[in-house]
Scaffold this motif. Structure first.
Motif, short mmCIF file in Angstrom:
data_model
loop_
_atom_site.label_atom_id
_atom_site.label_comp_id
_atom_site.label_asym_id
_atom_site.label_seq_id
_atom_site.Cartn_x
_atom_site.Cartn_y
_atom_site.Cartn_z
N LYS A 110 31.77 35.10 61.01
CA LYS A 110 30.84 35.59 60.11
C LYS A 110 31.54 35.82 58.52
CE LYS A 110 27.57 38.08 62.91
NZ LYS A 110 26.90 39.38 63.01
N GLY A 111 32.84 35.89 58.78
CA GLY A 111 33.51 35.79 57.23
C GLY A 111 34.04 37.15 57.12
N VAL A 112 33.77 38.21 58.19
CA VAL A 112 34.12 39.67 57.88
C VAL A 112 35.40 40.16 58.67
CG1 VAL A 112 31.71 40.02 57.10
CG2 VAL A 112 32.60 40.14 59.30
N ILE A 113 36.36 39.25 59.10
CA ILE A 113 37.35 39.54 59.77
C ILE A 113 38.44 40.66 59.24
CG2 ILE A 113 38.81 37.46 59.07
CD1 ILE A 113 38.74 39.44 62.57
N ASP A 114 38.56 40.49 57.94
CA ASP A 114 39.37 41.14 57.25
C ASP A 114 38.90 42.71 57.02
OD1 ASP A 114 41.21 39.36 56.65
OD2 ASP A 114 40.49 38.62 54.78
N THR A 115 37.46 42.87 57.17
CA THR A 115 37.02 44.07 56.82
C THR A 115 37.24 44.81 58.26
OG1 THR A 115 35.34 43.26 55.43
CG2 THR A 115 34.89 45.47 56.33
N GLU A 116 37.16 44.32 59.53
CA GLU A 116 37.06 44.61 60.76
C GLU A 116 38.47 45.07 60.89
OE1 GLU A 116 34.64 45.57 62.67
OE2 GLU A 116 33.24 45.05 60.95
N LEU A 117 39.42 44.27 60.67
CA LEU A 117 40.93 44.66 60.86
C LEU A 117 41.42 45.85 60.21
CD1 LEU A 117 42.32 40.88 61.12
CD2 LEU A 117 42.14 42.57 62.77
N LYS A 118 40.67 45.93 58.78
CA LYS A 118 41.03 47.12 58.05
C LYS A 118 40.60 48.24 58.61
CE LYS A 118 43.17 45.76 54.39
NZ LYS A 118 44.78 46.27 54.05
N LYS A 119 39.41 48.30 59.32
CA LYS A 119 39.03 49.57 60.24
C LYS A 119 39.69 49.87 61.14
CE LYS A 119 33.89 48.73 59.21
NZ LYS A 119 32.59 48.01 59.91
N LEU A 120 40.40 48.91 61.86
CA LEU A 120 41.37 49.25 62.98
C LEU A 120 42.66 49.71 62.41
CD1 LEU A 120 40.84 45.97 65.19
CD2 LEU A 120 39.89 48.33 65.42
N GLU A 121 43.13 49.20 61.42
CA GLU A 121 44.38 49.67 60.70
C GLU A 121 44.40 51.34 60.17
OE1 GLU A 121 47.39 48.50 56.93
OE2 GLU A 121 45.46 47.36 57.29
N LYS A 122 43.29 51.58 59.87
CA LYS A 122 42.99 52.99 59.39
C LYS A 122 43.02 54.03 60.52
CE LYS A 122 40.34 51.67 55.17
NZ LYS A 122 39.00 51.94 54.45
N THR A 123 42.86 53.46 61.70
CA THR A 123 42.89 54.73 62.88
C THR A 123 44.34 54.95 62.90
OG1 THR A 123 42.87 52.85 64.39
CG2 THR A 123 40.80 53.77 63.74
N GLN A 124 44.87 56.33 63.19
CA GLN A 124 45.96 56.68 63.46
C GLN A 124 46.40 56.45 65.09
OE1 GLN A 124 44.65 60.28 61.33
NE2 GLN A 124 46.64 60.71 60.76
N LEU A 125 45.22 56.35 65.74
CA LEU A 125 45.65 56.02 67.21
C LEU A 125 44.74 54.98 67.85
CD1 LEU A 125 46.87 56.28 69.95
CD2 LEU A 125 45.49 58.30 70.37
#
Length: 261
Positions: A163-178
């Motif tokens: 869908k071309g939104v992979i960067d957005t999804e990876l950023k969400k994961l990156e923001k989690t501390q655990l």
């Protein structure tokens, strides 16, 4: 002009306590409002000095906000178990779980250092429960946590890529501390999944923690990743700063089912 609950005038015909309650709720001081309502139903407030009463109201508001924040963090974490708790871990089960190690991990120092944790063992030995219990502790400490079934996460990342939104999804994961990756390597990774896992690991390396649960022992992860170059890169980034829990024995579900008979 349109008015809201923030712009409506105070109604003078109301008694002072009703006005105070109304204003507390308008200002979203709901914890303080609940405490004030409690004080109106009892006489203990009459024994307090004005500064003690104010301190009590503020403490109740603070407790209310902390509880709401924990509630939001737990909800957004999407845990597999709703009742997982470090306090409820059963150390009497024969699975090689070290209580001292769990208590050290529950202090969350490994998360503050950005270290990782691997929990391995056969199906049913309680890997997901232990990971979730630590996740709840992190939420209680105000840390942002995300639990994800590894297979489902990899599938959703493939869809996001299309869908071309992979960067957005990876950023969400990156923001989690655990980040809790549950049941990783249940099936070998394909090329796209290897790439996504590498990005997740790289984004978090040395800064934010991952708990990985897997039925495979760590020695077999290299083969499960598939590509030797990618496997070297992934394992080099996560293994050296990882704590390990290696569970043994039979399925906890099987043991408990046997005891009930």
């Amino acid at each position: 002009m349109e008015t809201t609950d923030k712009t409506l005038p105070v109604m003078p015909e109301k008694d002072r306590n009703t006005v105070s309650m109304d204003l507390l709720h308008r200002m979203r001081l709901h914890g303080m409002a609940a405490a004030f309502a409690e004080s109106l139903q009892a006489t203990f407030a009459e024994t307090m000095t004005p500064d003690s009463f104010l301190n009590w109201l503020l403490s109740r508001e603070w407790d209310y906000r902390v509880a709401r924040n924990i509630e939001r963090l737990v909800k957004s974490a999407c845990f597999r178990y709703n009742d997982a708790s470090v306090a409820q871990i059963d150390y009497t089960l024969p699975r090689g779980l070290d209580r001292n190690q769990m208590e050290r991990l529950a202090s969350l120092e490994f998360i503050r250092k950005g270290d990782n944790l691997f929990i391995t063992g056969c199906s049913g030995t309680g890997k997901s429960y232990l990971a979730t219990a630590l996740g709840y502790e992190a939420c209680k400490a105000g840390l942002k946590v995300l639990y994800a079934n590894a297979t489902k996460l990899m599938g959703s990342l493939k869809i996001a890529k299309n869908k071309g939104v992979i960067d957005t999804e990876l950023k969400k994961l990156e923001k989690t501390q655990l980040l809790i990756l549950d049941d990783l390597f249940l099936v070998p990774l394909d090329a796209k999944e290897r790439a996504h896992l590498m990005e997740i690991i790289e984004d978090r390396h040395g800064r934010k923690s991952i708990i990985i649960t897997s039925q495979l022992p760590v020695a077999d992860w290299y083969e499960a990743i598939g590509d030797p170059t990618v496997a070297d890169a992934i394992l080099d980034r996560i293994v050296h700063t990882a704590h390990r829990i290696e569970l043994t024995g039979e399925s906890v579900r099987k043991i408990k089912a046997t005891k009930r008979k």
